[in-house]
Write an enzyme that holds these catalytic residues in place. Sequence first.
Site, PDB file in Angstrom:
ATOM      1  N   ASP A 196      63.207   0.866 -94.882  1.00 38.62           N
ATOM      2  CA  ASP A 196      62.387   2.244 -94.205  1.00 38.62           C
ATOM      3  C   ASP A 196      61.544   2.810 -95.337  1.00 38.62           C
ATOM      4  OD1 ASP A 196      61.454   4.230 -92.260  1.00 38.62           O
ATOM      5  OD2 ASP A 196      63.162   3.149 -91.015  1.00 38.62           O
ATOM      6  N   HIS A 236      56.995  -2.558 -80.773  1.00 40.20           N
ATOM      7  CA  HIS A 236      56.358  -1.694 -79.757  1.00 40.20           C
ATOM      8  C   HIS A 236      55.350  -0.363 -80.235  1.00 40.20           C
ATOM      9  CE1 HIS A 236      60.000   1.328 -79.039  1.00 40.20           C
ATOM     10  NE2 HIS A 236      59.147   1.605 -80.121  1.00 40.20           N
TER      11      HIS A 236
HETATM   12  C1  LIG Z   1      60.744   4.251 -83.525  1.00 42.47           C
HETATM   13  S1  LIG Z   1      61.728   4.382 -85.108  1.00 42.47           S
HETATM   14  C2  LIG Z   1      63.006   3.051 -84.915  1.00 42.47           C
HETATM   15  C3  LIG Z   1      63.910   3.365 -85.855  1.00 42.47           C
HETATM   16  C4  LIG Z   1      65.306   2.455 -85.763  1.00 42.47           C
HETATM   17  N1  LIG Z   1      65.133   1.089 -85.872  1.00 42.47           N
HETATM   18  C5  LIG Z   1      65.979   2.732 -84.415  1.00 42.47           C
HETATM   19  O1  LIG Z   1      66.006   1.836 -83.428  1.00 42.47           O
HETATM   20  O2  LIG Z   1      66.635   3.907 -83.863  1.00 42.47           O
HETATM   21  C6  LIG Z   1      60.589   3.338 -86.315  1.00 42.47           C
HETATM   22  C7  LIG Z   1      60.915   3.386 -87.905  1.00 42.47           C
HETATM   23  O3  LIG Z   1      60.021   2.419 -88.195  1.00 42.47           O
HETATM   24  C8  LIG Z   1      59.857   3.033 -89.555  1.00 42.47           C
HETATM   25  N2  LIG Z   1      58.571   2.636 -90.224  1.00 42.47           N
HETATM   26  C9  LIG Z   1      57.486   3.028 -89.679  1.00 42.47           C
HETATM   27  N3  LIG Z   1      56.065   2.479 -90.394  1.00 42.47           N
HETATM   28  C10 LIG Z   1      56.881   1.927 -91.622  1.00 42.47           C
HETATM   29  C11 LIG Z   1      56.484   1.304 -92.469  1.00 42.47           C
HETATM   30  N4  LIG Z   1      55.013   1.367 -92.865  1.00 42.47           N
HETATM   31  N5  LIG Z   1      57.118   0.889 -93.499  1.00 42.47           N
HETATM   32  C12 LIG Z   1      58.677   0.907 -93.175  1.00 42.47           C
HETATM   33  N6  LIG Z   1      59.110   1.750 -92.360  1.00 42.47           N
HETATM   34  C13 LIG Z   1      58.257   1.957 -91.410  1.00 42.47           C
HETATM   35  C14 LIG Z   1      59.820   4.735 -89.171  1.00 42.47           C
HETATM   36  O4  LIG Z   1      60.193   5.088 -90.475  1.00 42.47           O
HETATM   37  C15 LIG Z   1      61.146   4.681 -88.225  1.00 42.47           C
HETATM   38  O5  LIG Z   1      62.257   4.795 -89.152  1.00 42.47           O
END
Ligand SMILES: C[S@@+](CC[C@H](N)C(=O)[O-])C[C@H]1O[C@@H](n2cnc3c(N)ncnc32)[C@H](O)[C@@H]1O
Length: 340
Positions: free
Chosen positions: A200, A247
């Site tokens: 992440d 999503h």
């Molecule tokens: C909606 S959250 C879901 C977190 C976790 N998987 C959950 O279900 O609780 C989306 C996650 O994707 C990560 N994220 C978004 N864009 C990213 C990127 N370009 N590279 C790595 N992580 C990313 C965010 O930091 C966040 O923790």
Amino acid sequence: MASKDIARKPLELFAQGFQQFRVLATAIDLGLFSKIPAMGSTLPDMARVLGFEERPTRILLGALVAMGLLTKRGSRYRNAPIAARYLVEGQPLFYGPFIQMLDRRLYDAYRNLEIGLRTNRPLTADPAVGDLFQTMARDPAMTRLFTMGMHANGAYWAEQLAKRIDVSRHRLLLDVGGGSGVYSIALARRCRGLRAMIFDLPGVLGVAREKIREAGLEARISTIAGDFLKDAWPRGADLVLFSAILHDWPPEVSTELLRKAAAVLPRGGEVIVRETFLDDDAAGPLYAAMSSVTLLVETHGENYAWATYESWLREAGFGRFRRIPFPTTAGSGALLARKL
Ligand SMILES: C[S@@+](CC[C@H](N)C(=O)[O-])C[C@H]1O[C@@H](n2cnc3c(N)ncnc32)[C@H](O)[C@@H]1O
């Protein structure tokens, strides 16, 4: 000719939806459920504990009784079982931080929903900075609020997932955009032979390390900082999890992420897509349709149907699909697939 009577009740309940949300969010901010002892509290006790006069306390408690969150027998208020399980701080499935995250991040944004509809642009991301996650990365307090909120929302679903799938044949999980690590932690607890890597953005991983430490899983779960759109993906996993990731993006990005998963998995490796899925006819369920509106407000993504994910997975080289809806929640489930 007499027209058939059509009950207005559903509209009346929609009209009050915002009130129920704000009553719940305020009660959580007040720590109200955590302040009611098991033996219950009287109105004067609760007024004293909250520091309010009796009239507002009675109105608030009455609303919470009517919502089914408190019970009232004689002169005593108690937490209903659902509140005792999910709304008391310190309980493992405490849901409060998710309600607080919705309240502080999204409640005002929803006032501008029409702008989101007209522009087809997220309202909570700063276009000069990038997507919502890049925008949040500039604000550590907001990143923490979001990640703790996702953790609180995910704790129940992660338990559901760990109960319903057998990951014992797997050795190493890659949790893409794993956030707080709530799913990795639940799966590692369930299966002693499993290790996990949470991949992440760096600002999120502090919360993940806290949660891993609290769970005593430092030896089996690591964190890897990186951008899953631009950076090389960690290698070696035989299981890849996307929870609430696909999503967030338009189809061309989500399908690219699935291709990247296929590229790091061996043949026979498995992918888990954990989402709030739309039915294949996209007519519901309500929870998935409503959270799609949140995705309009926050991202360029939306909730997709089970069949849509299956077609994307097939194109990326996966098959042997298994749909696992979680029956005890408003709308979440997992789609499993094998790399062919
Ligand atoms: C909606 S959250 C879901 C977190 C976790 N998987 C959950 O279900 O609780 C989306 C996650 O994707 C990560 N994220 C978004 N864009 C990213 C990127 N370009 N590279 C790595 N992580 C990313 C965010 O930091 C966040 O923790």
